[in-house]
Design an enzyme around this catalytic site. Structure first.
Site, short mmCIF file in Angstrom:
data_model
loop_
_atom_site.label_atom_id
_atom_site.label_comp_id
_atom_site.label_asym_id
_atom_site.label_seq_id
_atom_site.Cartn_x
_atom_site.Cartn_y
_atom_site.Cartn_z
N LYS A 16 10.29 11.50 -12.80
CA LYS A 16 11.54 11.76 -11.54
C LYS A 16 12.84 11.38 -11.94
O LYS A 16 13.00 10.43 -12.49
CB LYS A 16 11.09 10.76 -10.30
CG LYS A 16 11.70 10.65 -9.20
CD LYS A 16 11.43 11.80 -8.19
CE LYS A 16 12.23 11.67 -7.14
NZ LYS A 16 11.93 12.58 -5.89
N VAL A 66 9.93 18.61 2.10
CA VAL A 66 9.34 19.83 2.04
C VAL A 66 8.31 19.92 1.35
O VAL A 66 7.58 21.01 1.35
CB VAL A 66 10.44 21.07 1.60
CG1 VAL A 66 11.70 21.14 2.53
CG2 VAL A 66 11.18 20.94 0.01
N ASP A 109 7.77 7.83 -5.34
CA ASP A 109 7.04 9.17 -5.31
C ASP A 109 6.01 9.17 -6.50
O ASP A 109 5.13 10.02 -6.46
CB ASP A 109 8.00 10.15 -5.75
CG ASP A 109 8.80 10.73 -4.45
OD1 ASP A 109 8.67 10.23 -3.17
OD2 ASP A 109 9.93 11.36 -4.56
N GLU A 122 10.77 16.39 -11.36
CA GLU A 122 11.08 16.41 -9.94
C GLU A 122 12.55 15.90 -9.60
O GLU A 122 12.81 14.91 -9.82
CB GLU A 122 10.24 15.54 -9.39
CG GLU A 122 10.44 15.72 -7.42
CD GLU A 122 9.46 14.83 -6.75
OE1 GLU A 122 9.86 15.00 -5.51
OE2 GLU A 122 8.75 14.30 -7.27
#
Length: 200
Positions: free
Chosen positions: A31, A12, A40, A93
Site C-alpha cells: 500500500k 470503488v 487495507d 495499491e
C-alpha cells in the site's frame, strides 16, 4: 511484473480487488499510503492469509486525504521519497482516486508517472461512473501509463460497459462483491477473466 492498482474514486473496490488478485496470481501486496487505522492490508490478510504483505509506504492514523492527515499528525515526507519494494510480482495499491493528493504537491497519478509501471484501473457502477472512468483513462493515456484493464466492481451493468468499451477501447474484467465463504470462487473467476484479457 509490478502493477499499480488505482481507482476512479474512493471506495470503488480497490482493496477487495487486490485481495482477489494477489490470491489468484500469487502476488505480493504493498500500500503506497495508508490513511486511517483500519488498514487495507488487514483486509487483504483476512481474505488471503498466504499473501506476503509489505509495510505501508506511509502510514497515517487520520482517515483523510494524505496531505491533510500528514499536517494534522505533524508528519513530514515527500511523495518522491516513497520507494516500492523490489519484489518481482508486486501489486501496488494507491489511495483514493488518481488525483487524490499524496503530499502537498503531488497526486497519486504524478507519483505513478514519475515511477511508471503498468496499471489496472478499478471502478464501480454508480451514477456518474462513466464520466469518472473516461476521465481517468484519459489521464493515464496522457501520462503514457499502460492500462492493462479496467476492472468493474459490483453487479454487472451491460449498458455502462458497452459505452465505455465503445468510447475508450479498454478491456473490461469484472469482480462481483464477495464474502469469506465465496472468496476462493470469486478470485478464480477474476483470474480467468484477467488471464483471458491481458495476462496471456
Amino acid at each position: 511484473m509490478q502493477i499499480y492498482v488505482c481507482g476512479t474514486s474512493t471506495d470503488v473496490g480497490k482493496t477487495h480487488f487486490c485481495a482477489a488478485f494477489c490470491k489468484a496470481f500469487s502476488y505480493e501486496y504493498f500500500k503506497l499510503v495508508q490513511a486511517g487505522k483500519n488498514k487495507d492490508s488487514e483486509l487483504i490478510s483476512s481474505f488471503a492469509r498466504s499473501v506476503k504483505i509489505h509495510k505501508d509506504g506511509v502510514f497515517l492514523k487520520t482517515p483523510a486525504s494524505p496531505h491533510i492527515a500528514r499536517k494534522l499528525e505533524g508528519l513530514s515526507y515527500k511523495a518522491s521519497d516513497i520507494s516500492c519494494p523490489e519484489s518481482k510480482n508486486l501489486l501496488i495499491e494507491t489511495a483514493g482516486g488518481l488525483f487524490s493528493p499524496l503530499d502537498d504537491e503531488l497526486c497519486m497519478i504524478d507519483y505513478m508517472a514519475l515511477n511508471p509501471k503498468p496499471c489496472i484501473l478499478v471502478a464501480s457502477y454508480y451514477l456518474g461512473a462513466i464520466n469518472h472512468i473516461i476521465l481517468s483513462i484519459d489521464a493515464l493515456k496522457r501520462r503514457k501509463l499502460k492500462l492493462l484493464a479496467l476492472v468493474m466492481s459490483g453487479k454487472k451493468d451491460e449498458l455502462i460497459d458497452e459505452f465505455i468499451i465503445r468510447y475508450s477501447g479498454v478491456k473490461i474484467a469484472h469482480l462481483e462483491h464477495f464474502k469469506q465463504n465465496d472468496f476462493e470462487q470469486k478470485s478464480e473467476l477474476l483470474k480467468k477473466s484477467l488471464t483471458d484479457l491481458v495476462l496471456t
